[in-house]
Design a protein around this motif. Structure first.
Motif, short mmCIF file in Angstrom:
data_model
loop_
_atom_site.label_atom_id
_atom_site.label_comp_id
_atom_site.label_asym_id
_atom_site.label_seq_id
_atom_site.Cartn_x
_atom_site.Cartn_y
_atom_site.Cartn_z
N VAL A 121 0.83 -1.20 0.00
CA VAL A 121 0.00 0.00 0.00
C VAL A 121 0.87 1.25 0.00
N SER A 122 2.04 1.19 0.63
CA SER A 122 2.91 2.37 0.61
C SER A 122 3.43 2.65 -0.80
N MET A 380 -1.86 6.88 3.29
CA MET A 380 -0.73 7.17 4.18
C MET A 380 -1.03 6.72 5.61
N ASN A 381 -2.24 7.00 6.11
CA ASN A 381 -2.58 6.63 7.48
C ASN A 381 -2.58 5.12 7.68
N LEU A 382 -3.14 4.39 6.73
CA LEU A 382 -3.16 2.93 6.84
C LEU A 382 -1.74 2.37 6.78
N THR A 383 -0.92 2.93 5.90
CA THR A 383 0.47 2.48 5.81
C THR A 383 1.20 2.71 7.13
N THR A 384 0.98 3.87 7.73
CA THR A 384 1.66 4.22 8.99
C THR A 384 1.28 3.26 10.11
N TRP A 437 -8.88 7.55 15.71
CA TRP A 437 -9.77 6.39 15.84
C TRP A 437 -10.25 5.85 14.48
N ARG A 438 -10.39 6.72 13.48
CA ARG A 438 -10.84 6.22 12.17
C ARG A 438 -9.82 5.24 11.58
N THR A 439 -8.54 5.60 11.74
CA THR A 439 -7.49 4.71 11.24
C THR A 439 -7.44 3.42 12.05
#
Length: 481
Positions: A121-122, A380-384, A437-439
């Protein structure tokens, strides 16, 4: 009779099984320390600093430097764990293989599943930012840009990001040609982008104003934390060094050295770039500017030529990250395929190029889709959060390695053990908290999907599980009399 023992592979078993794939064609050890450091820098320096800096500044203000330092501390603590594990288990699977040897198959699969976020994903997240700087470069060279609908991130003026698909395709084409060619290209691109970032600092510091750094913590501690979580994206990729374990000369020495050298270089560079950027242009002006570095140089030099040079560096930098991170993803899938946890096609190595050709093209096709149509902030948030979860597991794995294999051969050991890995876990959890919280909810759904895939496919097709089952049933199969 079903086996009751844990599904764990010891380091010697992993190393022995990595020698060659089922077709009899192994990977070649062609990378030295310099190439490995360049590969690491190539995997790290890209979208995070060229595109993501403005997002971190929007959260933390001038204190973004502290955010980068917090992210760096998290990486340094975990880098020690990667260095010890990489020298003890020098195979291609990186965190996945480390977890298999220490925490068991189920955890290893979920780590590999999270690595789809860190690497696969990144690739999408990194590629998304390529079109913006490509437009900056085209504008400075020929006064023309690609239409925003075809070059900007979806949700930010874009509809389908064509440059993102193109850069992924070019990286895949280079990767299937061979690791020697890919390593040379990565080394050249790493040097180019380091020179460009040093040039940016030199230009930006000529317009430095200390007033721009005040108030320093404009958005408070919460802003610094959120900024650190975003800044962490800029460091993602240093562990890609451990995915090259089977293609590195003297891996027990070179892998730990390369990891620590890369983190040192990148941390110094990022903090300097952040100070130079905010010193030249206020935090409010830098915030939410996708091509902030080019904008700053244009303002300082009062010319589009300087910004064009920065844009060229960004185009090269982002392309090199796509190349290095795609490489890491293919090697992780190869390791998982050898274990039977993902389909057999991912472990096939071409006898002509000594590369996993089908694996590489599948990865390119699958992750070109989110690069083309998914908004950058979501990716980006999911990757992090996926990367932070993997890093927490690596710190736990190094503790398990010491307890399970106290005599394991390794050329590097984590200092101040077990304090350092424990701090590594805590810092990872701290940055996970900052993602919001969404992530967390998106990541929980992603993990649940991974657990389901393991239950329905991975566990049933695990080669280790099949061997254990065969060994358990062997006495009952012995003929009577």
């Amino acid at each position: 009779m079903r086996p009751t023992g844990p599904r764990i592979k010891n380091p010697a078993q992993l190393i022995a099984e990595s020698g060659a794939d089922l077709e009899g064609h192994g990977l070649n050890r062609t990378m030295g320390l310099f190439q490995l450091v360049c590969f690491g820098v190539g995997a790290i320096v890209g979208t995070g600093i060229f595109v993501g800096l403005s997002d971190s500044v929007a959260e933390a203000g001038p204190a973004v430097v502290v955010s980068f330092l917090l992210a760096a501390i998290t990486c340094v603590l975990t880098a020690f764990a990667f260095a010890e594990l990489g020298s003890a288990i020098p195979v291609s699977g990186s965190s996945y293989s480390f977890a298999y040897a220490t925490l068991g198959e189920r955890t290893a699969f979920l780590v590999g599943w999270c690595l789809l976020l860190e690497y696969g994903v990144s690739v999408s997240a990194v590629a998304v930012g390529w079109g913006q700087y490509l437009n900056e470069l085209l504008d400075s060279l020929v006064g023309w840009q690609l239409p925003a609908a075809l070059s900007s991130p979806p949700g930010d003026g874009g509809v389908v990001n064509i440059p993102a698909v193109v850069v992924i395709g070019l990286a895949a084409l280079l990767l299937v040609r061979g690791i020697r060619e890919s390593a040379r290209a990565t080394a050249a691109m790493a040097v180019v982008k380091l020179v460009v970032l040093v040039l940016f600092c030199a230009i930006a510091f000529t317009a430095f104003r200390s007033d721009n750094l005040s108030p320093f913590t404009a958005h408070g501690i919460a802003g610094v934390t959120s900024g650190a979580s975003l800044a962490f994206f800029s460091y993602i990729g240093f562990d890609a060094i451990t995915t090259a374990g089977e293609e590195v000369k003297n891996p027990r020495r070179n892998i730990p050295l390369a990891i620590l050298i890369c983190i040192g270089i990148v941390t110094l560079l990022y903090c300097t770039v952040a100070v130079a950027a905010i010193g030249a242009l206020s935090a409010d002006e830098v915030a939410d500017q996708p091509a902030a570095l080019s904008l700053i140089v244009d303002r300082v030099t009062e010319s589009a030529f300087g910004g064009g040079i920065i844009a060229f560096g960004a185009v090269v930098a982002i392309a090199s990250v796509v190349l290095a991170v795609m490489y890491g993803q293919t090697r992780i899938l190869m390791s998982m395929s050898r274990d039977g946890l993902v389909p057999h096609v991912f472990e096939k190595v071409s006898p002509k190029t000594s590369t996993p050709v089908a694996n590489t093209w599948i990865v390119a096709l699958v992750f070109a889709v989110p690069a083309a149509v998914v908004p950058l902030d979501v990716v980006m948030n999911l990757t992090t959060i996926g990367t932070l979860a993997v890093m927490a597991s690596v710190n736990i794995a190094v503790i398990a390695l010491r307890r399970r294999y106290p005599d394991a051969e390794t050329s590097f050991r984590v200092p101040l053990y077990p304090v350092v890995p424990a701090l590594g876990v805590l810092f990872c959890l701290y940055l996970i908290w900052g993602t919001g919280w969404r992530t967390w909810l998106q990541f929980a759904v992603f993990l649940a999907a991974g657990a389901l895939v393991y239950a329905l496919y991975g566990r049933r097709n695990s080669r280790l599980g099949l061997r254990q089952a065969a060994a358990a049933e062997a006495p009952a199969a012995t003929p009577e009399g």
